[in-house]
Structures are given as structure tokens and as C-alpha cells.
Scaffold this motif. Structure first.
Motif, PDB file in Angstrom:
ATOM      1  N   PHE A 154       2.523  38.386   2.474  1.00  0.00           N
ATOM      2  CA  PHE A 154       2.908  39.386   3.495  1.00  0.00           C
ATOM      3  C   PHE A 154       3.959  38.713   4.539  1.00  0.00           C
ATOM      4  CE2 PHE A 154      -1.291  40.957   2.547  1.00  0.00           C
ATOM      5  CZ  PHE A 154      -1.235  42.316   2.866  1.00  0.00           C
ATOM      6  N   ASP A 155       4.424  37.654   3.997  1.00  0.00           N
ATOM      7  CA  ASP A 155       5.476  37.020   4.849  1.00  0.00           C
ATOM      8  C   ASP A 155       5.410  36.523   6.216  1.00  0.00           C
ATOM      9  OD1 ASP A 155       8.155  35.779   5.043  1.00  0.00           O
ATOM     10  OD2 ASP A 155       8.991  37.834   5.689  1.00  0.00           O
ATOM     11  N   LEU A 156       3.944  36.065   6.239  1.00  0.00           N
ATOM     12  CA  LEU A 156       3.593  35.273   7.703  1.00  0.00           C
ATOM     13  C   LEU A 156       3.613  33.740   7.541  1.00  0.00           C
ATOM     14  CD1 LEU A 156       0.431  37.610   7.960  1.00  0.00           C
ATOM     15  CD2 LEU A 156       2.439  37.819   9.197  1.00  0.00           C
ATOM     16  N   ALA A 157       4.375  33.439   8.936  1.00  0.00           N
ATOM     17  CA  ALA A 157       4.336  31.969   8.891  1.00  0.00           C
ATOM     18  C   ALA A 157       2.916  31.386   9.345  1.00  0.00           C
ATOM     19  CB  ALA A 157       5.365  31.870   9.973  1.00  0.00           C
ATOM     20  N   ASP A 158       2.740  30.074   9.433  1.00  0.00           N
ATOM     21  CA  ASP A 158       1.568  29.615   9.904  1.00  0.00           C
ATOM     22  C   ASP A 158       1.198  29.654  11.166  1.00  0.00           C
ATOM     23  OD1 ASP A 158       1.347  28.613   7.213  1.00  0.00           O
ATOM     24  OD2 ASP A 158       2.181  26.380   7.674  1.00  0.00           O
ATOM     25  N   ASP A 159       2.239  29.919  12.158  1.00  0.00           N
ATOM     26  CA  ASP A 159       1.907  30.311  13.527  1.00  0.00           C
ATOM     27  C   ASP A 159       1.864  31.700  13.781  1.00  0.00           C
ATOM     28  OD1 ASP A 159       4.616  30.644  13.023  1.00  0.00           O
ATOM     29  OD2 ASP A 159       5.540  29.278  14.896  1.00  0.00           O
ATOM     30  N   ASP A 160       2.106  32.617  12.863  1.00  0.00           N
ATOM     31  CA  ASP A 160       2.013  34.000  13.020  1.00  0.00           C
ATOM     32  C   ASP A 160       0.547  34.488  13.386  1.00  0.00           C
ATOM     33  OD1 ASP A 160       4.754  34.563  12.897  1.00  0.00           O
ATOM     34  OD2 ASP A 160       4.705  35.104  10.662  1.00  0.00           O
ATOM     35  N   ALA A 161       0.537  35.101  14.305  1.00  0.00           N
ATOM     36  CA  ALA A 161      -0.819  35.616  14.908  1.00  0.00           C
ATOM     37  C   ALA A 161      -1.616  36.685  13.598  1.00  0.00           C
ATOM     38  CB  ALA A 161      -0.984  36.476  16.273  1.00  0.00           C
ATOM     39  N   LEU A 162      -2.731  36.325  13.376  1.00  0.00           N
ATOM     40  CA  LEU A 162      -3.469  37.078  12.465  1.00  0.00           C
ATOM     41  C   LEU A 162      -4.448  38.099  13.077  1.00  0.00           C
ATOM     42  CD1 LEU A 162      -4.400  34.278   9.919  1.00  0.00           C
ATOM     43  CD2 LEU A 162      -2.454  35.962   9.837  1.00  0.00           C
ATOM     44  N   ASP A 163      -3.862  39.244  13.399  1.00  0.00           N
ATOM     45  CA  ASP A 163      -4.770  40.247  13.924  1.00  0.00           C
ATOM     46  C   ASP A 163      -4.388  41.591  13.118  1.00  0.00           C
ATOM     47  OD1 ASP A 163      -2.204  41.513  15.139  1.00  0.00           O
ATOM     48  OD2 ASP A 163      -2.405  39.993  16.601  1.00  0.00           O
ATOM     49  N   ILE A 164      -4.942  42.646  13.544  1.00  0.00           N
ATOM     50  CA  ILE A 164      -4.932  43.835  12.742  1.00  0.00           C
ATOM     51  C   ILE A 164      -3.601  44.575  13.118  1.00  0.00           C
ATOM     52  CG2 ILE A 164      -5.619  46.291  12.661  1.00  0.00           C
ATOM     53  CD1 ILE A 164      -7.440  44.254  11.551  1.00  0.00           C
ATOM     54  N   ASP A 165      -3.088  44.494  14.248  1.00  0.00           N
ATOM     55  CA  ASP A 165      -1.635  45.112  14.556  1.00  0.00           C
ATOM     56  C   ASP A 165      -0.454  44.264  13.629  1.00  0.00           C
ATOM     57  OD1 ASP A 165      -2.716  46.730  16.503  1.00  0.00           O
ATOM     58  OD2 ASP A 165      -2.424  45.669  18.079  1.00  0.00           O
TER      59      ASP A 165
END
Length: 283
Positions: free
Chosen positions: A53-64
Motif C-alpha cells: 500500500f506504499d505506507l511509511a512506518d509513520d503513516d497513520a493507519l486509519d480507514i481514511d
């Protein structure tokens, strides 16, 4: 520490080790895991899933944030599948995600939905697999098949390709008219089911010779279904098909319609016979 406590710790350690081994296996095979807790509205993604999903470690993990990653054309389909899983307990769909650089990846997702232990919310646990390479390969294969179909349809004859088990891999479009079946209905059919056991037994020796590496040529006549009063003549060449390793995987056959040539040769022979009889009568 009691014996029971020692045994409990041993079982827990064994389960943790098995879990770690399973996680390593999933990462090695490109399978990402994720979980959603409806009570706290929080998500957990493993390293593979974050990469997909191309998410960094500090990216928020929420539905939006997750919703923004899903391709706009697939968002409704995705959430419809999530909603359905609330009733069925299972989710199974393929969708696209848009990475930060704008590139699109194809994802295959599977998940199970269940109530939380206290019954106040839901929990969803799932896996995601990047199938972009598979989709790209399928697209190239369809393109290759389309070009092959165009080439085969441009040949003034009948082209077929069967595998080592005498099952249809490919046939030119003229066969659809002959057998009264669609392209999809022809694929995978055993030749005996298409042409009948008697005709298959007559041709099998030639198929086997080609499967043994020979180029087999012969002429034959055929009466096509629905055209019993129209016998056509064909020159048939069957050649072995080899893969990149040189192994024979099937037989490619090309049957060229030589009916006009056969009729001309027959007429010429009739004229020759008539002339011979005339000469004989003059003697």
C-alpha cells in the motif's frame, strides 16, 4: 515456578516461534497480513502489507488513509465487499491501489470477519497479495492470443494446436463454424469428443508421429457438419511444437483447402482417360 507454569510458558514460546516462522514464510512469499479492530477503529499492517500500500512506518493507519490508497474506480466495490463480509464472515476480491508515485498495483485480498470477544464490535483479519505481475502477464498473453488469432484467421485453411493429451489449446475461427461452438467451448476439448472416436483413431497415429518429432504430411477429404453434399479436400501438415527447452509439448496442424486443385486434377485425369479411349477406338 510450578510445573504447570513451566509447561504453559513452553507452550506459549512454541506458539510464538510458530507465529514468527509463519510470518517469515508469508513475507518470503509476498503475502501481507492486516487486521482491523472495530472497537478501537484501529488497523495493523505488517511490513509486506505496508509496502504493497506504499505506507511509511509513520503513516497513520486509519480507514481514511487506506481508502485514499484504493483506486477511485474500485472504492465502492471494496467497501461493498467489506459490508457483505459483515453478513457472510468472508471477503474475497481483487482491486487496485494507487501508490504515491501514481503507479497502479493489482491486489488480491482475502479476509475473515468476526465479532470481538466482548461482542461489542467486529474484527477483520486478512491477507493481501500483489498480483500486478500476474495481471501484466495475463494481459500480454491475451494480446499474444489475439495476434495469433488474427494471423490464424488470415490463413486460407484450418489451423489447430493440441497438447500432448490431444486436447485443444488453440483453433482458428473457421473451426467455430465447423463445430458450431464458441472459441471458449473448443478450448480444452479432447479431439475424440470433437471429431468422434472413429475419426480420432484414424488421426491418432499421425498425432503420435508428430509428438515423436516427425513432420507429417498427408492429403484427406472431409465432409463438414451440415454440408454433407459438399466434400472438401485438404493438404494437412502436422508439426511438433517445442517449448524453450526443446521439449515437445503438442502438435500444430495446418489443413489447406485444395478442393479446387483436386477438382482440376480430376478433370484433367478424366480428359486424359477420355483421350486415351478415343485413341484406342481409332486403332
Amino acid at each position: 515456578m510450578t510445573t504447570d507454569d513451566s509447561q504453559l510458558l513452553a507452550v506459549r514460546a512454541e506458539k510464538e516461534l510458530a507465529t514468527a516462522d509463519m510470518q517469515m514464510l508469508l513475507e518470503a512469499t509476498g503475502v501481507g497480513t492486516w487486521a482491523y479492530d472495530g472497537t478501537t477503529n484501529t488497523m495493523e499492517l505488517d511490513r509486506t502489507c505496508r509496502e504493497i500500500f506504499d505506507l511509511a512506518d509513520d503513516d497513520a493507519l486509519d480507514i481514511d488513509n487506506m481508502r485514499r490508497r484504493i483506486h477511485p474506480d474500485d472504492v465502492d466495490m471494496y467497501w461493498a465487499a467489506v459490508t457483505k463480509s459483515m453478513r457472510t464472515g468472508n471477503m474475497d476480491l481483487d482491486y487496485r491501489v494507487v501508490r504515491k508515485d501514481g503507479s497502479i498495483r493489482y491486489i488480491s485480498g482475502r479476509a475473515r470477519t468476526a465479532a470481538t470477544t466482548d461482542g461489542t464490535g467486529i474484527q477483520i483479519r486478512g491477507v493481501c497479495i500483489d498480483i500486478t505481475d500476474q495481471r501484466t502477464l495475463e494481459k500480454r498473453l491475451r494480446s499474444t492470443e489475439s495476434r495469433m488469432q488474427d494471423m490464424a484467421d488470415g490463413i486460407p485453411g484450418l489451423f489447430s494446436f493440441i497438447d500432448r493429451n490431444y486436447r485443444v489449446v488453440f483453433m482458428s475461427s473457421m473451426y467455430r463454424d465447423i463445430f458450431g461452438r464458441t472459441h471458449e467451448e473448443l478450448l480444452g476439448q479432447h479431439m475424440a469428443d470433437l471429431i468422434g472416436q472413429d475419426a480420432f483413431r484414424e488421426r491418432k497415429a499421425r498425432y503420435d508421429a508428430a509428438l515423436a518429432g516427425e513432420i507429417v504430411q498427408h492429403e484427406t477429404s472431409r465432409t463438414l457438419p451440415g454440408k454433407e453434399d459438399d466434400t472438401r479436400f485438404y493438404a494437412v501438415t502436422s508439426t511438433p511444437y517445442r517449448d524453450e527447452n526443446g521439449q515437445i509439448q503438442g502438435v500444430m496442424s495446418l489443413a489447406m483447402d485444395i478442393t479446387e486443385r483436386h477438382e482440376f486434377e480430376t478433370a484433367l485425369q478424366d480428359k486424359s482417360d477420355e483421350l486415351a479411349r478415343s485413341n484406342h477406338d481409332l486403332e
